[in-house]
Design a protein around this motif. Structure first.
Motif, PDB file in Angstrom:
ATOM      1  N   VAL D  63      -4.315  -0.078   3.486  1.00  0.00           N
ATOM      2  CA  VAL D  63      -4.616  -0.035   1.832  1.00  0.00           C
ATOM      3  C   VAL D  63      -4.752  -1.361   1.324  1.00  0.00           C
ATOM      4  CG1 VAL D  63      -2.996   0.286  -0.210  1.00  0.00           C
ATOM      5  CG2 VAL D  63      -2.720   1.945   1.288  1.00  0.00           C
ATOM      6  N   GLY D  64      -4.023  -2.433   1.907  1.00  0.00           N
ATOM      7  CA  GLY D  64      -4.374  -3.821   1.617  1.00  0.00           C
ATOM      8  C   GLY D  64      -5.877  -4.264   2.060  1.00  0.00           C
ATOM      9  N   MET D  65      -6.189  -3.683   3.405  1.00  0.00           N
ATOM     10  CA  MET D  65      -7.291  -3.925   4.061  1.00  0.00           C
ATOM     11  C   MET D  65      -8.432  -3.559   2.886  1.00  0.00           C
ATOM     12  SD  MET D  65      -8.490  -5.678   6.556  1.00  0.00           S
ATOM     13  CE  MET D  65      -7.439  -5.496   7.974  1.00  0.00           C
ATOM     14  N   THR D  66      -8.304  -2.328   2.501  1.00  0.00           N
ATOM     15  CA  THR D  66      -9.169  -1.861   1.631  1.00  0.00           C
ATOM     16  C   THR D  66      -9.614  -2.657   0.317  1.00  0.00           C
ATOM     17  OG1 THR D  66      -8.195   0.304   2.185  1.00  0.00           O
ATOM     18  CG2 THR D  66     -10.030   0.270   0.275  1.00  0.00           C
ATOM     19  N   LEU D 186       7.514   8.127   2.572  1.00  0.00           N
ATOM     20  CA  LEU D 186       7.471   7.947   0.939  1.00  0.00           C
ATOM     21  C   LEU D 186       7.092   6.636   0.779  1.00  0.00           C
ATOM     22  CD1 LEU D 186      11.160   9.114   0.647  1.00  0.00           C
ATOM     23  CD2 LEU D 186       8.821  10.165  -0.327  1.00  0.00           C
ATOM     24  N   ALA D 187       7.411   5.710   1.773  1.00  0.00           N
ATOM     25  CA  ALA D 187       6.917   4.077   1.414  1.00  0.00           C
ATOM     26  C   ALA D 187       5.523   4.255   1.460  1.00  0.00           C
ATOM     27  CB  ALA D 187       7.149   3.283   2.416  1.00  0.00           C
ATOM     28  N   PHE D 188       4.652   4.965   2.478  1.00  0.00           N
ATOM     29  CA  PHE D 188       3.262   4.980   2.523  1.00  0.00           C
ATOM     30  C   PHE D 188       2.736   5.613   1.295  1.00  0.00           C
ATOM     31  CE2 PHE D 188      -0.301   6.969   5.538  1.00  0.00           C
ATOM     32  CZ  PHE D 188      -1.397   6.350   4.656  1.00  0.00           C
ATOM     33  N   VAL D 189       3.152   6.885   1.216  1.00  0.00           N
ATOM     34  CA  VAL D 189       2.720   7.499  -0.129  1.00  0.00           C
ATOM     35  C   VAL D 189       2.427   6.710  -1.515  1.00  0.00           C
ATOM     36  CG1 VAL D 189       3.137   9.348  -1.757  1.00  0.00           C
ATOM     37  CG2 VAL D 189       3.072   9.987   0.727  1.00  0.00           C
ATOM     38  N   ALA D 190       3.706   5.990  -1.531  1.00  0.00           N
ATOM     39  CA  ALA D 190       4.099   5.138  -2.591  1.00  0.00           C
ATOM     40  C   ALA D 190       2.814   4.117  -2.744  1.00  0.00           C
ATOM     41  CB  ALA D 190       5.364   4.593  -2.808  1.00  0.00           C
ATOM     42  N   VAL D 191       2.844   3.399  -1.790  1.00  0.00           N
ATOM     43  CA  VAL D 191       1.679   2.230  -1.630  1.00  0.00           C
ATOM     44  C   VAL D 191       0.300   2.929  -1.880  1.00  0.00           C
ATOM     45  CG1 VAL D 191       0.736   0.869  -0.089  1.00  0.00           C
ATOM     46  CG2 VAL D 191       3.077   0.731  -0.091  1.00  0.00           C
ATOM     47  N   ALA D 192       0.037   4.167  -1.309  1.00  0.00           N
ATOM     48  CA  ALA D 192      -1.187   4.797  -1.519  1.00  0.00           C
ATOM     49  C   ALA D 192      -1.452   4.929  -2.791  1.00  0.00           C
ATOM     50  CB  ALA D 192      -1.325   5.782  -0.562  1.00  0.00           C
ATOM     51  N   ILE D 193      -0.508   5.691  -3.541  1.00  0.00           N
ATOM     52  CA  ILE D 193      -0.734   6.009  -4.892  1.00  0.00           C
ATOM     53  C   ILE D 193      -0.738   4.695  -5.728  1.00  0.00           C
ATOM     54  CG2 ILE D 193       0.507   6.897  -6.988  1.00  0.00           C
ATOM     55  CD1 ILE D 193       1.532   9.231  -4.950  1.00  0.00           C
ATOM     56  N   ILE D 194      -0.016   3.845  -5.507  1.00  0.00           N
ATOM     57  CA  ILE D 194      -0.073   2.538  -6.253  1.00  0.00           C
ATOM     58  C   ILE D 194      -1.460   1.784  -6.115  1.00  0.00           C
ATOM     59  CG2 ILE D 194       0.851   0.365  -6.698  1.00  0.00           C
ATOM     60  CD1 ILE D 194       3.581   1.220  -6.204  1.00  0.00           C
ATOM     61  N   GLY D 195      -1.720   1.889  -4.989  1.00  0.00           N
ATOM     62  CA  GLY D 195      -3.126   1.290  -4.496  1.00  0.00           C
ATOM     63  C   GLY D 195      -4.286   1.842  -5.082  1.00  0.00           C
ATOM     64  N   ILE D 284      -9.122   4.177  -1.878  1.00  0.00           N
ATOM     65  CA  ILE D 284      -7.881   4.060  -1.298  1.00  0.00           C
ATOM     66  C   ILE D 284      -7.754   5.613  -0.686  1.00  0.00           C
ATOM     67  CG2 ILE D 284      -5.286   3.570  -1.383  1.00  0.00           C
ATOM     68  CD1 ILE D 284      -6.836   1.240  -1.934  1.00  0.00           C
ATOM     69  N   TRP D 285      -7.841   6.483  -1.337  1.00  0.00           N
ATOM     70  CA  TRP D 285      -7.596   7.785  -0.794  1.00  0.00           C
ATOM     71  C   TRP D 285      -8.573   7.993   0.513  1.00  0.00           C
ATOM     72  CZ3 TRP D 285     -11.244  11.169   0.241  1.00  0.00           C
ATOM     73  CH2 TRP D 285     -12.205  11.286  -0.668  1.00  0.00           C
ATOM     74  N   GLY D 286      -9.677   7.505   0.437  1.00  0.00           N
ATOM     75  CA  GLY D 286     -10.535   7.547   1.769  1.00  0.00           C
ATOM     76  C   GLY D 286      -9.754   7.009   2.755  1.00  0.00           C
ATOM     77  N   THR D 287      -8.996   5.882   2.408  1.00  0.00           N
ATOM     78  CA  THR D 287      -8.462   4.958   3.761  1.00  0.00           C
ATOM     79  C   THR D 287      -7.405   5.819   4.137  1.00  0.00           C
ATOM     80  OG1 THR D 287      -9.229   2.812   2.742  1.00  0.00           O
ATOM     81  CG2 THR D 287      -7.300   3.119   4.170  1.00  0.00           C
ATOM     82  N   VAL D 288      -6.719   6.416   3.437  1.00  0.00           N
ATOM     83  CA  VAL D 288      -5.513   7.235   3.610  1.00  0.00           C
ATOM     84  C   VAL D 288      -6.017   8.605   4.656  1.00  0.00           C
ATOM     85  CG1 VAL D 288      -3.716   8.931   3.105  1.00  0.00           C
ATOM     86  CG2 VAL D 288      -4.233   6.671   1.780  1.00  0.00           C
TER      87      VAL D 288
END
Ligand SMILES: Nc1ncnc2c1ncn2[C@@H]1O[C@H](COP(=O)(O)OP(=O)(O)OP(=O)(O)O)[C@@H](O)[C@H]1O
Ligand SMILES: Nc1ncnc2c1ncn2[C@@H]1O[C@H](COP(=O)(O)OP(=O)(O)OP(=O)(O)O)[C@@H](O)[C@H]1O
Ligand SMILES: [Mg+2]
Ligand SMILES: [Mg+2]
Lengths: 334, 290, 501, 334
Positions: D63-66, D186-195, D284-288
């Motif tokens: 997510v950060g890399m995106t 949960l952490a991943f989902v949170a980071v992805a959504i915030i991202g 971001i969602w693409g990255t996920v």
């Protein structure tokens, strides 16, 4: 009258180029001085020959990589491609030795195979990138995994080795030479000089830079963009094959760890040398300097032991950054 | 006089321990023998190792070489040339492809490593037992270990459900084990060809709550593993030695040989031993990093 | 008359050792439209960039309300309401229209972007400019004029005190120019100070209050527009009297060089046909997005096409740029920065790029290249301070001349020219027109696509007009009038809407 | 009337986006279907949880890399940075345990340390890139070597392990969760959504895209280019730290081989997800989706054995290329 100012502007343009030119060379000279200070044998014939000869693999590949990057591309697969080509070459040479004995034709066949399979591998990368239109990063990341797997599989997880007698016959290609200069050095020099000429003095080199600079302008200038781009990957493939021809007589074997991280080293050499990662400008001699810088760092770390070997990587990383700082300093007006 | 030491870089636990022992030994011997100089290099692959050897000869003028070849075949030629020039050569662990090059050979026995584990499996497990095998990074070492293991369980009626590379890496092993646990309803034992992988496998088993179901045999005598054997952990009943400290032995013997008071040559093969509850204390070294 | 809001005093500017502006004094007043005119490379853009805070002067002062001031960056200038529309596009191609308009000044609700507000406001702005581009669409998909309208919308969205426009109309059609002028006049009425550059002197007369003429980086004249005629402006710019702008029209011969039958580009051009004779200058008119560019690009092999093209009696295969070039058909692009020139390369590399094989092989003969560049510089009067400089640092007009030289390097028979005089000063324009007429007289066949009606009328012996991808009519002789072209271009029979354009 | 073409333009542009949107999702669905066909346990709760939880490290980093890539940058150092941060965290937690015992404050201190050292590491990368003006490729190649060396050195070549009791205390952060969903997921989902929200709905995300698309335009639009670019690297560093916070409780150890090749995996996920490597557009969602594709390939290969394990890498490579072919098909008109 209106043309009068024309002469005046020339100086800054030249100065800027000069700084970029001087950068990597200064870094190289600094490294040589450090080497000399650290060990009196640094400038010995044997050491110089060793360093240059072992630079030749990455060097030959990096010359090809310069074209690819200049044209706006990238190739992450060269390291595993080299391993795969080497494995294939050894396998076939061993098979042929059974038939033809330990003879020169076997070597010629091996060399031809290496060049051809390098060419085909480059062609595959290039076609996927230009015809199917996938990002070079993804294509070559994919083929990187594929070739690495294939060599592991060919070698059954172990090492593929050239028959002992064949190795003795082939050995001089790495260890021999003429006039005291070993073959890999000569090959590297030849590839670099030809590369420099092609890059600067032929239509192909000009077209690579044009494509990397602005693909659309290149297309509108009736340059066959896809063809030229494809050619850069094929050229790189052939040069990988050529590097393998020099590499196999050195170790006489190939395994899953052959050529590991060569791609990163080659790309780093290209960038250190002043070629733009985004494409549009490339210089072969810079790449040669970059390759030498990288090789010398390793060599110098072996000359002394004032740091823990654990920290070699740290020093290597720091020197790479420093070499480029030197180069960008003053040219930082972008 | 100068002794060159060339070993693989610390890319996994065992190699790390090897590095640890080499460095300590070099430090100690430099004090013991003030006249001796050491050059220690670590290498990520065969080609770099050949380069390192070239540099040692060309610029450091080594009188003796202690080398753990990254791979046997590619290093044979270069080491042979060094030996031919009159340099003392000690080869550690991985034998060269041609016999008789080295003056001294100190090694573990990878085949025995696999065989010892395999024999334990064959003895302990019932006919029809199901096991999974975690291999290391594809290499000759790995092939030898697996060959030894397979030979030992041959005919014991043990079914190998799956065999894949955990690359001597904890994380890869963890992932692999997680997936095997989803895939196989019954696993009676795990052989991991290295203790790092055993650590990963154990974590996955614990997570899946199937701790009682199977035991894990690793190898190389990692402190953590030996400790679990000592404490009678059912999941880790035994371990197989493959002491990284062999590099110390090799360097010490070479130094002694060079200094001249006790020229030692020949082969010193350290066969793998089985660490069990009974002898575990002998293999537990509190201050070892491994 | 109100006091100057922004002025320059004794400004000089050097790039390296070369001075391109010498001791320029200049004043901008609220509620006044001030024109800055001059030849290509005279230093107009440079002056404007100094005013806009984009570059620093080497000597002299910038005054804000009479007080010496210094803008460390364009942000500071913009904070005071000084906004500049650059000669070259300043749009992020990957972003949407609305995203570009509000770039750097996004409307937010709390920390969140207010997409709806920005989209609505963009739509309003575009509406005001009568430009019906969807605010959500990506800029990369827009036509050149549409991009310019987005640039204008972006400037209008700012809180304006001073508006600096560097050749805003160069890429616009006349209709759009009129829309723009109405906006500019509205701003003048609101007391905004406006600085305006154009090579179209009629616009200056029509729109501006005051005109300043730059020649070779020095101010040569500044006067109210009412005191100076277009001829005088031109003379002051060029430093000599200009004769008639358009040369005598060449007479087409009988031999047909290019025959196009039912050429279609899916979605853009529908079965367009034409014939082009040796010695003929054929005009092609039409509105933005009517598909003229696509038509020409398809002819030149730059985009896929259907239909038949015969070049000198032989079929010309589709999508083969190289073949077209070799057989004598070339296309001069309207998008000189995006598709015409490599901005980070030198003049020589750009000039010979399409035709390297002519300069020796396998190795390029650099001396021959230099000689070719010498010829081009002379023939096209390219003013480059240094022949090794980046083409991107050439003034806009000189880039255009270099592009012309590059396109004509292969001595083509059939030349498709898209907007040949975009951003070209009047003196050079005259040269280019003479050049086109000369080429026709030598036996070339030329298709001129132009959004400048007078250009079409002055140059072409026959004019085709496109509307929505179709050729809607052909005009010849005395029938070639602005009214007739506009009617066809609008796809209308009556004249009601055309009157506005 | 004359406006008709304006509408025409919008349609193909939108259609193109649609195809790009569907691409990676189709690839993901295809993989899920293959997984289901090959093994009935594929969709089991345990397997799904395993795959998602272990994707979270790469996922959080990707997510950060995106952001970094969208703004036209690149970071090769994240893998070794993760290893280094993990090592540091373990070292300090062990030291603190000696003082404070096996208590929660030690964990909080460790977490804070991980986040801060990630931030600092990202800041160093970012400053070298934006202030000194060195190519991101070179800077992060350098720091990649440096961090990798430092962790090797910290661990004395071996493995740094968290004390046993502390591990037990910290363990639930990886293995625990709420409502049957484990924390890393949960952490991943949170980071992805915030991202995703930051990328699409804040000025920062938009500025990243603008900078990657055209730096000069961004500068002229009064965007603080250097600051935003620096922020992307810092953000990535913090996310690396956060990923480490999730990673350490899993095995409680870090060594020189921790995080190996994570950078390549993260970048590949970003590109597979449809973000442009040259910058200007990121999602971001693409990255996920990209992260999940990569994880699933590995998972499926482990769940079956119809190929030699040697060839796993080849299949992985082929699937990566295929996933992107799917996506580019039809959008190939560039
Ligand atoms: N960054 C630069 N470096 C060097 N020379 C420059 C640079 N920018 C402009 N110049 C030179 O300064 C002179 C003035 O350029 P400028 O762009 O101001 O001309 P202009 O009047 O706007 O011309 P045009 O009508 O063609 O746009 C030209 O000779 C140009 O080549
Ligand atoms: N439907 C479309 N899809 C994508 N791009 C388009 C489309 N229509 C036009 N364009 C873009 O707009 C550019 C100009 O095309 P346009 O149709 O405006 O040409 P024109 O009729 O010559 O108009 P003008 O020359 O007055 O700008 C083209 O180069 C093309 O890139
Ligand atoms: Mg200008
Ligand atoms: Mg057009």
């Amino acid at each position: 009258m209106s043309m009068a100012p024309a002469q005046k502007i020339s100086t800054p343009a030249r100065r800027r180029i000069d700084l970029q030119v001087v950068g990597p060379i200064v870094a190289l000279i600094a490294l040589v001085l450090i080497g000399m200070a650290l060990n009196s044998n640094f400038l010995s014939y044997a050491n110089i020959t060793n360093v240059l000869a072992r630079s030749s693999f990455i060097g030959i590949i990096a010359v090809g990589m310069t074209f690819v990057i200049t044209a706006g591309g990238l190739d992450l697969s060269v390291g595993s491609m080299a391993a795969f080509v080497a494995g294939l070459m050894i396998l076939v040479m061993n098979l042929l030795t059974d038939r033809l004995g330990v003879t020169l034709p076997v070597i010629f066949a091996g060399v031809a195979l290496a060049l051809i399979s390098g060419l085909v591998a480059g062609l595959i990368n290039g076609l996927l990138i230009t015809r199917v239109g996938i990002e070079a990063f993804i294509v070559t990341l994919g083929t990187m995994g594929i070739y690495r797997s294939l060599i592991t599989w060919l070698a059954d997880g172990g090492t593929l080795s050239l028959g002992f007698e064949m190795r003795e016959l082939y050995r001089p290609v790495y260890y021999g030479g003429i006039a005291g200069i070993s073959w890999p050095i000569l090959a590297f020099v030849a590839v670099a000089i030809i590369g420099e000429i092609v890059m600067r003095h032929t239509a192909f080199g000009r077209h690579c830079a044009a494509i990397g600079s602005n693909e659309r302008v290149a297309r509108y200038s009736s340059i066959a963009v896809l063809r030229v781009r494809l050619a850069t990957y094929v050229l790189l493939g052939v040069l990988v094959g050529f590097a393998v021809v020099m590499y196999v007589p050195r170790l006489g074997s190939a395994s899953a760890s052959t050529g590991l991280l060569w791609e990163l080293e080659a790309i780093a050499a290209v960038i250190i040398g002043g070629t733009l990662l985004k494409g549009g400008f490339g210089r072969i001699w810079g790449t040669v300097v970059g390759v030498l810088i990288l090789s010398l760092i390793g060599n110098i770390l072996n000359l002394t032991d004032f740091v823990s070997p654990y920290l070699n990587g740290a020093i290597q990383g720091a020197v790479i950054i420093l070499a480029v700082v030197l180069q960008r300093k003053g040219a930082a007006d972008r | 006089e100068t002794i060159g030491v060339s070993i693989p870089a610390a890319t996994h636990g065992w190699a790390g321990a090897l590095n640890f022992h080499a460095e300590r030994t070099v430090e100690r011997l430099e004090k013991v023998y003030p006249d001796l100089d050491f050059v220690l290099t670590t290498t990520p692959d065969s080609a770099t190792q050949v380069s390192d050897l070239e540099d040692m000869v060309a610029t450091r003028g080594i009188d003796a070489l202690v080398v753990l070849p990254f791979e046997s075949e590619p290093l044979t030629g270069p080491i042979q040339r060094i030996a031919d020039s009159g340099t003392w050569v000690t080869v550690v662990d991985r034998g060269l492809a041609v016999d008789g090059i080295e003056n001294l050979y100190v090694a573990g026995d990878n085949n025995s490593f696999g065989r010892t584990a395999g024999e334990y499996f064959a003895e302990t497990l019932d006919e029809g037992a199901k096991v999974v095998v975690m291999r290391g990074i594809p290499s000759t070492v790995d092939n030898e270990r697996v060959a030894g293991f397979e030979a030992a369980i041959d005919g014991a009626g043990i079914e190998v459900l799956a065999m894949d590379h955990g690359n001597w890496n904890r994380d890869t092993a963890f992932t692999l084990m997680q997936d095997w646990l989803s895939r196989f309803g019954q696993i009676d034992a795990v052989w991991a060809a290295d203790d790092d992988m055993a650590v990963g496998a154990l974590a996955a088993i614990e997570q899946a709550g199937r701790t009682g179901e199977m035991f894990v045999v690793g190898g190389a005598g990692m402190k953590e593993m030996v400790d679990r054997i000592r404490s009678g952990d059912k999941s880790v009943p035994v371990n197989v030695t493959y002491p990284p400290a062999m590099i110390s032995t090799a360097i010490e013997m070479t130094a002694a040989g060079i200094v001249g008071n006790a020229p030692m040559s020949g082969d010193f093969i350290i066969a793998s031993e089985l660490i069990t509850l009974d002898n575990a204390d002998d293999f537990y070294f509190e201050d070892s990093p491994y | 008359m109100s006091d100057p809001i922004l002025s320059l005093k004794g400004i000089s500017k050097s790039f390296g050792p070369i001075e391109v502006l010498h001791d320029v004094d200049f004043e901008l007043r609220p509620g006044e439209i001030h024109a800055l005119i001059g030849e290509n490379g005279a230093g107009k853009s440079t002056t404007m960039k100094i005013l806009g805070g984009y570059i620093d002067a080497t000597a002299g002062e910038v005054l804000w309300h009479g007080q010496p001031t210094h803008f460390p960056s364009s942000d500071e200038a913009e904070a005071r309401g000084i906004v500049m529309i650059h000669q070259e596009f300043n749009l992020a191609e990957h972003l949407g229209v609305d995203q570009n308009v509000f770039l750097g000044r996004e409307i937010t609700r709390g920390w969140r972007l207010d997409h709806k507000a920005m989209r609505t406001r963009t739509a309003e702005l575009l509406d005001r400019l009568e430009c019906r581009v969807d605010p959500a669409v990506r800029v990369s998909g827009l036509s050149v004029p549409a991009k310019q309208m987005v640039e204008i919308a972006k400037a209008l969205s700012r809180d304006l005190r001073v508006l600096i426009m560097d050749e805003p109309t160069a890429v616009l059609t006349e209709r759009e120019c009129e829309i723009l002028f109405r906006q500019i006049e509205r701003l003048r009425a609101k007391g905004v100070a406006i600085l305006y550059t154009s090579h179209k002197l009629s616009e200056v007369t029509r729109l501006c209050d005051r005109v300043t003429v730059l020649r070779d980086g020095a101010m040569v004249r500044s006067a109210p527009v009412s005191d100076i005629t277009e001829e005088e402006m031109a003379a002051a710019m060029v430093g000599r009297e200009l004769s008639d702008l358009y040369p005598a029209k060449a007479v087409p011969r009988d031999e047909v060089l290019l025959e196009v039958e039912n050429l279609s580009v899916p979605g853009v051009v529908e079965s367009a046909s034409l014939t082009l004779r040796r010695g003929e200058v054929l005009g092609l008119g039409g509105l933005v997005g009517s598909g003229r560019t696509e038509f020409a690009e398809a002819l030149a092999g730059l985009r896929p096409r259907e239909g038949r093209v015969r070049l000198m009696g032989e079929d010309l295969p589709a999508s083969e740029v190289r073949t077209a070039l070799q057989r004598g058909l070339v296309y001069l692009t309207e998008d000189r920065k995006g598709a015409g020139l490599l901005l980070d390369k030198g003049l020589r590399e750009n000039l010979t790029l399409p035709l390297l094989e002519r300069f020796g092989g396998p190795l390029i003969d650099r001396r021959a290249e230099e000689a070719a560049l010498d010829r081009a510089i002379e023939e096209f009067a390219i003013r480059a301070p240094d022949r090794r400089m980046r083409v991107g640092n050439l003034s806009g007009g000189n880039q255009q001349k270099l592009l012309l030289a590059k396109t004509l390097l292969s001595d083509p028979q059939v030349i498709l020219i898209d907007e040949p005089t975009r951003g070209i000063d009047i003196g050079t324009k005259q040269q280019i027109y003479a050049l086109i007429a000369g080429l026709a007289a030598e036996g070339c066949a030329i298709l001129v696509i132009s959004s400048e009606m007078p250009e079409l009328i002055g140059l072409a012996s026959r004019v085709l007009v496109m509307h929505a991808g179709r050729i809607t009519g052909a005009l010849e002789g005395d029938d070639v009038t602005e009214g007739a072209i506009v009617r066809l271009a609008m796809g209308l029979d009556d004249n009601r809407e055309g009157a506005a354009a």
